[in-house]
Design a protein around this motif. Sequence first.
Motif, PDB file in Angstrom:
ATOM      1  N   LEU A 111      53.906  39.671  36.899  1.00 45.32           N
ATOM      2  CA  LEU A 111      53.467  38.472  37.629  1.00 45.32           C
ATOM      3  C   LEU A 111      54.562  37.977  38.557  1.00 45.32           C
ATOM      4  N   THR A 127      47.374  42.729  35.359  1.00 46.80           N
ATOM      5  CA  THR A 127      48.485  42.905  36.304  1.00 46.80           C
ATOM      6  C   THR A 127      48.714  44.399  36.529  1.00 46.80           C
ATOM      7  N   ALA A 140      46.347  44.730  41.019  1.00 46.58           N
ATOM      8  CA  ALA A 140      45.819  44.609  39.653  1.00 46.58           C
ATOM      9  C   ALA A 140      44.322  44.886  39.680  1.00 46.58           C
ATOM     10  N   CYS A 152      47.721  38.902  40.462  1.00 47.23           N
ATOM     11  CA  CYS A 152      47.024  39.274  39.231  1.00 47.23           C
ATOM     12  C   CYS A 152      45.521  39.105  39.432  1.00 47.23           C
TER      13      CYS A 152
END
Lengths: 180, 180
Positions: A60, A23, A108, A66
């Motif tokens: 998240l 992330t 990410a 992610c």
Amino acid sequence: MQSLPIGRAFTLIEPGPVVLVATNDGRNDNVMTITWTMVLDFSASFAITTGPWNHSYAALEQTRECVIAVPTVDLIDTAVGIGTCSGKDTDKFARFGLTRAKAKHVRAPLIRECIANIECRVTDIVERHGIVVLEGVAAYLDAARKERRTIHAVGDGTFVVDGRRLDRRDMMRAKLPAGL
Amino acid sequence: MQSLPIGRAFTLIEPGPVVLVATNDGRNDNVMTITWTMVLDFSASFAITTGPWNHSYAALEQTRECVIAVPTVDLIDTAVGIGTCSGKDTDKFARFGLTRAKAKHVRAPLIRECIANIECRVTDIVERHGIVVLEGVAAYLDAARKERRTIHAVGDGTFVVDGRRLDRRDMMRAKLPAGL
């Protein structure tokens, strides 16, 4: 890493391997180890179970994205190490010597050491069960990698490594999505 | 089959094996093969993904109970066979020569040929994702069984058999539930 058709991404998750979830919270990259995962459909929807006790959960929830990266058995101590410290006080990418690659659709990072990476958007969070629903938007496979065996957490501190592969494609033909 | 503490039941599901889900709709037993499963917590909550396209779904929804049975690699063709026909027109227990044992808490049968069985109650259905949430209420292990390798569906008609087991209990001690 070469592009993998997104329609095949579920085959990375379905066998139940330990995965890393990367992330970026807008400032820092972080990564956690997740062993509670599930495929939800043949269109690259996946579920993972997590919650506010994981430092990555806030990222998240806030960024709604992610990367799911799949490590092989040579990375078992990295995966266990990532799972036993927190991004709250540790730069896990530095500590575990992970190499980042830029993702296309999410902030990410991809993880080069992993055999596969899936860029994902968070499409739903079922809070009462800690279920985070993801949709894969791009997938990559390091097809040149020699070590391809993934690892399966038993949950008691032991892990099962992939053994041999059995082919039942003929028996299952009628049940498989087209193009597989 | 000997009793397994329910607190260890999640270790049967966490590695991601193909499982059989047995139901009884009040008249007939049925069984389906499910490869989309996930542990939800350390208190024997599990998720499976299914939906009305599976004949077993109506029984799950109405009776709110089932048995999750874990087959080993010697049963791969049974598991694939169960997954490629329907209880709508087939008595799968007869067709695949499965031996039933009586469960304690649910009407669905245990399957003697499997290495493990978990009696489960349906505690929730997240309809928008086809996620059925189960809570294990009793678990059994056939500890005398020689073949203990489970199978992991890849999703493309191939399956990965368990290989060797790696022990990382020392590294993970702090993260494991007490008593494991």
